[in-house]
Design an enzyme around this catalytic site. Structure first.
Site, short mmCIF file in Angstrom:
data_model
loop_
_atom_site.label_atom_id
_atom_site.label_comp_id
_atom_site.label_asym_id
_atom_site.label_seq_id
_atom_site.Cartn_x
_atom_site.Cartn_y
_atom_site.Cartn_z
N GLU A 184 0.83 -1.21 0.00
CA GLU A 184 0.00 0.00 0.00
C GLU A 184 0.86 1.26 0.00
O GLU A 184 0.79 2.09 0.92
CB GLU A 184 -0.96 0.00 1.18
CG GLU A 184 -2.02 -1.06 1.08
CD GLU A 184 -3.17 -0.84 2.05
OE1 GLU A 184 -3.00 -0.10 3.02
OE2 GLU A 184 -4.24 -1.44 1.82
N GLU A 205 -6.60 -7.81 -0.35
CA GLU A 205 -7.04 -7.68 1.04
C GLU A 205 -8.50 -7.27 1.09
O GLU A 205 -8.91 -6.35 0.38
CB GLU A 205 -6.27 -6.58 1.78
CG GLU A 205 -4.82 -6.84 2.01
CD GLU A 205 -4.18 -5.69 2.79
OE1 GLU A 205 -4.91 -4.93 3.45
OE2 GLU A 205 -2.96 -5.56 2.71
C1 GLA Z 1 -4.16 -2.19 4.94
C2 GLA Z 1 -2.80 -2.84 5.13
C3 GLA Z 1 -2.85 -4.03 6.02
C4 GLA Z 1 -3.78 -3.79 7.18
C5 GLA Z 1 -5.13 -3.42 6.67
C6 GLA Z 1 -6.16 -3.26 7.76
O1 GLA Z 1 -4.86 -2.66 3.89
O2 GLA Z 1 -2.20 -3.21 3.91
O3 GLA Z 1 -1.54 -4.28 6.47
O4 GLA Z 1 -3.26 -2.75 7.96
O5 GLA Z 1 -5.02 -2.20 6.01
O6 GLA Z 1 -7.41 -2.90 7.26
#
Ligand code: GLA
Ligand code: ZN
Length: 764
Positions: free
Chosen positions: A179, A334
């Site tokens: 991210e 995710e």
């Molecule tokens: C992001 C991060 C993860 C986690 C999620 C929680 O997507 O990539 O490591 O922190 O948020 O929602």
């Protein structure tokens, strides 16, 4: 006064090119990953747990049908406990054991969060915010994107991992960083200031060109050397919009160069495909450019279960990822198995929603569904973020739904690689969004593509499959294959886009341009002679002024005027909460009559424009049409906007009898967008994927597979569905019933496909 600087035309850089996503030219994810059913799994952080838990994890992963995990995303501190000395054996052992258990690994380069030694020994690697505060260690993503030490150490770690595990049979994919920009999208430290100057030198060549591009004669901002230019940190009042816009371009470039550096290192040492996890329409990063470097597009997506429009968020992000992948499938990297922990209130997913939204992602083109994270953490900032294995263990609804989702996905082999075909498209452009948020006035614009989302949502609510495509410069993607194209608030005037829209209209496409569009050039400088710029020949109109309205909720709405004795006596158009529009011709009037809603009138709030119809549109550019502009709706003075009463609000210019260019000079409310889309879709001959569905039911299809997704709280019945229910293996012979928050995935036999009846015009 004679200006001593070169002319703007000579010094204005052209927009960077955004060619079609590279992922479009590569094999699909299931081919790259060797999948026979969609990928299923999540982030796996075994270093937070002991050996006994690891053994249990392997058993539970088998039970849930997990076939892919993302490993090592936050493992840097364990992998390089002291600068330059690596401990990789533990990770290799985990990869070995997962591989033996039949679970493939999406291996992170582990560079998302540097260890404590980097902050302690190289404090200049920590990022600095706009107020000049250096951010501390103890959270995550605490690195400056220009930091030499971060760049060197992250490259070295990626190299070490690629050399050790790059051809391990258990590693099927690389996960670069994590991210990018999520917490630290920009840094105002001296190293970034220096890098910004170098980037500007590259873009403009010399300071005079920068002066011209940025309009620095305004407010005495002229520079005599690039060394005087700083990042747009805290200042007494408004920034120079061109400086801000370039800063956003630079910050995006700087982050992207980190990702690209790691990708290069991996490619030299490993043949495995590479991804980094995107964040939907994250405002700071122009993912059209990021996608160029990646083999697989992946996304992190966390719609709020408490938001009734959450299912649209799923659709929006899914269509965007498919666009970024050049129409190929993508992977959901995710989602939360249930609640997140980072909202003010964190609602759990509702019963059935994990499977429903997973299938909705597949319906919009995902060939993998992963979650954050496998096992809910016992400590740390995400202790109360759900995991596939919750704190409560397997005796829990979350676990039951995790297992049933895994089982359902196992049955979806026939969907892998299948395309989604859409006749409608929405144009999305990060640079325009940056220009909007850098521009001062006439209203404060949001950061999250509000107009594009609103129009995409209207199409989604109407059941119409939609692609998301880049505005790009020349050469951009060919748009002539779409019957309907929405150009929603593309603030920057792109002559290349206008040309491609003209080409589409010439072959019969309906193009709907929504203001404010074509208002500024690539340096945030105003387009002169009427806004819409290069879109004017297509639309036959120009915008001569903007009129800001206050938006739907304001102190001055009708309820407010009941008590505001002083201000209610003062009428200013900008204080009204909405403005009325009236259909100016029969076709739209007929649509409104037929809609069957209690108030089928047209309204807009927040934004309206003064539009002048060009008297001789054909004269704008020789050789282009000459057809008259039809006024489809006018402002009618109801609500507010009285000063615009009688002026055009929606126009249409037909070209060659088939295609047309529509212009919408206000941000219509949902009802009005729906009405206008009915009319435009009739012209475009665009129809819903499946017609006449009950409330709450979304239909999407991939190839021969039809997805019926019941987002509603009530059971829904759908007729005319013939094929095999992939989730149960049973035959559907016509009439089906969907429980609340449930889905049906039907493999339809060729020729008996319900869509061939409902949508005979879909281009194959
Ligand atoms: C992001 C991060 C993860 C986690 C999620 C929680 O997507 O990539 O490591 O922190 O948020 O929602
Ligand atoms: Zn910095």
């Amino acid at each position: 006064m004679t200006s001593p600087v070169p002319s703007a035309a000579a010094s204005t850089p052209q927009p960077e090119q955004t060619p079609g996503p590279a992922a479009a030219r590569r094999p699909a994810p299931h081919e790259l990953l060797g999948l026979t059913s969609p990928a299923y799994g999540g982030d796996y952080n075994p270093e937070q747990w002991d050996e006994a838990t690891f053994a249990e994890d392997l058993e539970l992963m088998a039970e849930a049908g997990v076939n892919l995990v993302s490993l090592g995303i936050f493992s840097w501190a364990r992998l390089e406990p002291c600068e330059g000395s690596y401990e990789l054996d533990w990770l290799v052992e985990i990869v070995d054991r997962l591989h033996d258990a039949g679970i493939a690994v999406d291996l992170a380069t582990a560079t998302a969060s540097p260890p404590a030694w980097m902050a302690a020994d190289h404090p200049e690697s920590l990022p600095v915010n706009a107020d000049g505060v250096r951010l501390g260690f103890g959270s995550r993503q605490q690195y400056c994107p220009s930091s030499t030490v971060y760049r060197e150490r992250s490259a070295a770690l990626a190299r070490a991992l690629a050399e050790r595990l790059g051809d391990h049979p258990g590693v099927v994919m690389w996960h670069v960083g994590n991210e990018y920009g999520c917490h630290t999208a920009e840094c105002f430290c001296p190293a970034c200031a220096q890098a910004f100057r170098a980037w500007l030198a590259d873009r403009y060549g010399d300071v005079e060109r920068l002066n011209t591009a940025w309009g620095t004669d305004f407010w005495s901002q002229r520079y005599t050397s690039l060394e005087q230019v700083d990042p747009p940190a805290a200042m007494p009042t408004f920034h120079n919009p061109a400086q801000l816009l370039d800063w956003r371009r630079f910050s995006d470039h700087q982050l992207r160069s980190l990702m690209e550096a790691e990708v290069r290192i991996l490619r030299q040492r490993s043949t495995r495909p590479v991804t980094t996890n995107f964040m939907g329409d994250f405002p700071a990063t122009d993912y059209w450019r990021w996608a160029e470097s990646l083999d697989i597009i992946s996304d992190d997506s966390y719609p709020d279960p408490a938001d009734p429009a959450a299912a649209h968020e799923v659709a929006w992000a899914g269509d965007l990822m498919r666009g970024l992948a050049g129409g190929r499938p993508w992977i959901l990297m995710e989602q939360a198995p249930s609640a997140v922990q980072w909202r003010g209130r964190n609602s759990p997913k509702r019963p059935g929603q994990l499977l429903l939204w997973s299938l909705a992602r597949v319906a919009h083109g995902a060939d993998g569904i992963l979650q954050f994270q496998w096992r809910q953490s016992r400590q740390g900032a995400e202790t109360f973020h759900s995991g596939m294995v919750p704190h409560a263990g397997c005796a829990s609804r979350t676990w039951d739904e995790v297992v049933s989702t895994g089982r359902a996905l196992k049955r979806l082999g026939p969907v892998l690689g299948e395309p989604v075909r859409a006749e409608a498209a929405v144009v999305l452009d990060w640079e325009s969004q940056w220009a909007m948020s850098s521009t001062i006035g006439p209203v404060g614009f949001g950061e999250r593509f509000e107009t594009a989302r609103a129009w995409h949502r209207s199409l989604w609510e109407a059941g119409i499959a939609t692609d998301i495509v880049p505005a790009g410069a020349d050469p951009g993607a060919d748009l002539t294959g779409y019957r309907l194209i929405i150009v929603p608030a593309i603030l920057i005037d792109y002559p290349g886009l206008a040309r491609r829209l003209e080409q589409a209209v010439a072959v019969g496409t309906q193009v709907v341009v929504v203001g404010p569009s074509g208002v500024v050039d690539v340096n945030a400088g105003a387009v002169l002679g009427g806004y819409l710029g290069s879109l004017r020949p297509l639309l036959g109109v120009r915008v001569t002024d903007h009129a800001a309205l206050s938006g739907p909720v304001s102190d001055d709405d009708p309820r407010g005027t009941l008590v505001n004795r002083l201000s209610r006596a003062v009428g200013t158009p900008a204080a009204e909460s909405w403005t009325g529009l009236e259909a100016a011709g029969e076709p739209l009037r007929r649509v409104l009559d037929r809609m069957g809603t209690p108030t089928p009138d047209l309204r807009a709030g927040g934004w309206a424009e003064e539009v002048r119809v060009d008297e001789a549109p054909g004269g704008i550019e020789a050789g282009w049409g000459g057809e008259p502009v039809e006024v489809v709706a006018v402002f009618d003075g109801r609500g507010g906007g009285t000063d615009l009463a009688g002026r055009p609000a929606i126009t249409r210019r037909a070209v060659g009898g088939a295609g047309s260019g529509w212009y919408v000079a206000a941000d219509l409310d949902a009802l009005s967008r729906a009405a206008l889309l009915k009319l435009v879709c009739a012209h475009a001959r665009v129809r819903p994927v499946v017609a006449d569905l009950p409330d709450g039911v979304e239909a999407q299809r991939r190839g021969q597979v039809l997805f019926l997704l019941n987002h509603g709280d009530r059971a829904a019945e759908v007729a005319g569905i013939v094929g095999t229910d992939l989730l149960t293996g049973k035959a559907c012979t016509g009439h089906v019933v969907l429980a609340p928050r449930s889905a049906l995935v039907v493999h339809c036999a060729p020729n008996t496909h319900p869509l061939t009846e409902c949508n005979p015009d879909v281009k194959q």
